[in-house]
Design a protein around this motif. Sequence first.
Motif, PDB file in Angstrom:
ATOM      1  N   LEU A 151     -13.060   3.828 -18.122  1.00 39.32           N
ATOM      2  CA  LEU A 151     -12.723   4.524 -16.590  1.00 39.32           C
ATOM      3  C   LEU A 151     -11.494   3.724 -16.118  1.00 39.32           C
ATOM      4  O   LEU A 151     -11.738   2.720 -15.097  1.00 39.32           O
ATOM      5  CB  LEU A 151     -13.790   4.766 -15.912  1.00 39.32           C
ATOM      6  N   THR A 152     -10.201   4.047 -16.471  1.00 37.57           N
ATOM      7  CA  THR A 152      -9.294   3.408 -15.675  1.00 37.57           C
ATOM      8  C   THR A 152      -8.978   4.331 -14.457  1.00 37.57           C
ATOM      9  O   THR A 152      -9.723   5.290 -14.203  1.00 37.57           O
ATOM     10  CB  THR A 152      -7.731   3.648 -16.712  1.00 37.57           C
ATOM     11  N   VAL A 209     -26.507   3.512 -16.128  1.00 38.33           N
ATOM     12  CA  VAL A 209     -28.100   3.581 -16.938  1.00 38.33           C
ATOM     13  C   VAL A 209     -29.079   2.501 -16.628  1.00 38.33           C
ATOM     14  O   VAL A 209     -30.023   2.651 -16.524  1.00 38.33           O
ATOM     15  CB  VAL A 209     -27.404   3.716 -18.514  1.00 38.33           C
ATOM     16  N   VAL A 210     -28.343   1.059 -16.848  1.00 35.29           N
ATOM     17  CA  VAL A 210     -29.295   0.018 -16.755  1.00 35.29           C
ATOM     18  C   VAL A 210     -29.391  -0.624 -15.523  1.00 35.29           C
ATOM     19  O   VAL A 210     -28.272  -1.055 -15.005  1.00 35.29           O
ATOM     20  CB  VAL A 210     -28.963  -1.037 -17.728  1.00 35.29           C
ATOM     21  N   MET A 211     -30.329  -0.425 -14.702  1.00 39.68           N
ATOM     22  CA  MET A 211     -30.499  -1.126 -13.412  1.00 39.68           C
ATOM     23  C   MET A 211     -31.735  -1.855 -13.539  1.00 39.68           C
ATOM     24  O   MET A 211     -32.029  -2.802 -14.112  1.00 39.68           O
ATOM     25  CB  MET A 211     -30.310  -0.123 -12.364  1.00 39.68           C
ATOM     26  N   GLY A 219     -22.198   0.283 -19.302  1.00 33.93           N
ATOM     27  CA  GLY A 219     -21.524  -0.851 -19.782  1.00 33.93           C
ATOM     28  C   GLY A 219     -22.172  -1.298 -21.140  1.00 33.93           C
ATOM     29  O   GLY A 219     -21.758  -2.096 -21.918  1.00 33.93           O
ATOM     30  N   GLN A 220     -23.343  -0.631 -21.370  1.00 34.13           N
ATOM     31  CA  GLN A 220     -24.021  -0.924 -22.675  1.00 34.13           C
ATOM     32  C   GLN A 220     -24.201   0.405 -23.367  1.00 34.13           C
ATOM     33  O   GLN A 220     -25.464   1.119 -23.410  1.00 34.13           O
ATOM     34  CB  GLN A 220     -25.469  -1.428 -22.519  1.00 34.13           C
ATOM     35  N   ILE A 236     -22.447   6.430  -5.415  1.00 33.32           N
ATOM     36  CA  ILE A 236     -22.309   5.557  -6.377  1.00 33.32           C
ATOM     37  C   ILE A 236     -23.543   4.914  -6.592  1.00 33.32           C
ATOM     38  O   ILE A 236     -23.979   4.179  -5.795  1.00 33.32           O
ATOM     39  CB  ILE A 236     -21.289   4.360  -6.137  1.00 33.32           C
ATOM     40  N   VAL A 237     -24.256   4.841  -7.808  1.00 26.89           N
ATOM     41  CA  VAL A 237     -25.469   4.388  -8.099  1.00 26.89           C
ATOM     42  C   VAL A 237     -25.071   2.894  -9.076  1.00 26.89           C
ATOM     43  O   VAL A 237     -24.952   3.535 -10.469  1.00 26.89           O
ATOM     44  CB  VAL A 237     -26.560   5.370  -8.376  1.00 26.89           C
ATOM     45  N   ASP A 238     -25.083   1.975  -8.741  1.00 23.62           N
ATOM     46  CA  ASP A 238     -24.779   0.879  -9.889  1.00 23.62           C
ATOM     47  C   ASP A 238     -25.307  -0.522  -9.155  1.00 23.62           C
ATOM     48  O   ASP A 238     -25.245  -0.637  -8.164  1.00 23.62           O
ATOM     49  CB  ASP A 238     -23.427   0.654 -10.148  1.00 23.62           C
TER      50      ASP A 238
END
Length: 376
Positions: free
Chosen positions: A140-141, A84-86, A115-116, A31-33
């Motif tokens: 993503l439920t 995507v955005v980090m 999220g964007q 998980i990359v976030d």
Amino acid sequence: MSQFLFHDDDEMIDTKNQDGTQSDNVWHILIVDDEPAVHDVTRLIFNNMSILGKKLVLHSAYSAQQAKQLLQSEIEFCMGFIDVVMESDHAGLDLINWIREELNNTSIRLILRTGQAGSAPEEHVISQYDIHDYKTKTELTQRKLTTCVYSAIRSYRDINTISNSLEAFKKLIASSTSILKVDKISEFASATLTNLLSLMGLNSSSVYIVRQETDIFDNIGETYLAYSGKFGEVPERIENMTHEIKEKIENTFLAKQGEFTDQYFISYYKTSNDACSVLYIEFDTPPTGFQSNLAEIFSTNVALVLESLIRQQQSENNQREFMYILGDAIEARSKETGAHVKRTALLCHLIAQKLQMPESFIEAIKTATPCMMSEK
């Protein structure tokens, strides 16, 4: 939320074997976030879940740089969720390119989460980046996330199956090519064992190749063409083979049928009208991924080539015996010459050796000398 879920090191499951290597009984997911809540929710959904009989182990990276460190470790990841955005607006996309192009990992399934959506339009990302799926975080439920993971893991499993089969096929071709270059039976049989163990992924085992031939009087002759002994310890004498193994080989000759268990693999091959062979492989531990059908294909072809070599050697021996019989007939006409023909053949052989002639020429001159003497 993170205070009552999981620790960041996420090693809730022992993922290593007794020898310290990574276990194959789990699926490793990355998980990359940069949002801790995303990690927590993902862990909550997949807590204690198993897919295809294996537990899920989740690993967290809060930046692309942390993800690179994990991806370069000994852990074999089946899939990864990548934001995507980090660190930058396109850090996730750069990470995907790094995985595919620099790390050269084409098997891991990558799912882009953002999220964007405006910063990475779906149509552009799907066409330009090698990813398995594209999802916005809002869609993503729990159900869709679970479906997504099932799909990615099955895809990863199928890719590995194809890759492993391709590698085994390459080894089969390479093994066949190398052993077919050998023209001596003992060397051929030895090369066969070496390549067969490599092909089957066996580090240690006990291997035997046995041949039976029935003569015109229905007498059965048995020859042990090659053997590795007990788990790599080659016995000085074949008679040291255990009675249990001998019995299994003899029963296979009688039944004309092989068997595959967790302890051994044994197969029967009818190589000609009057000859047959048995291959016996004993395992030190239950084999993982051992493909009996692949062993059958390889061993069948090996047995046929081996039989051809034996017939060729028998033919050469018969020709040599005929030459010497002819020489003996010539010698019988003169008591003075005695073993002159044989001595001449031996001298020609020694001279050719001293002249460092090719081995094939040395053998040919030794065999041909009696014939040349008879013409004289």
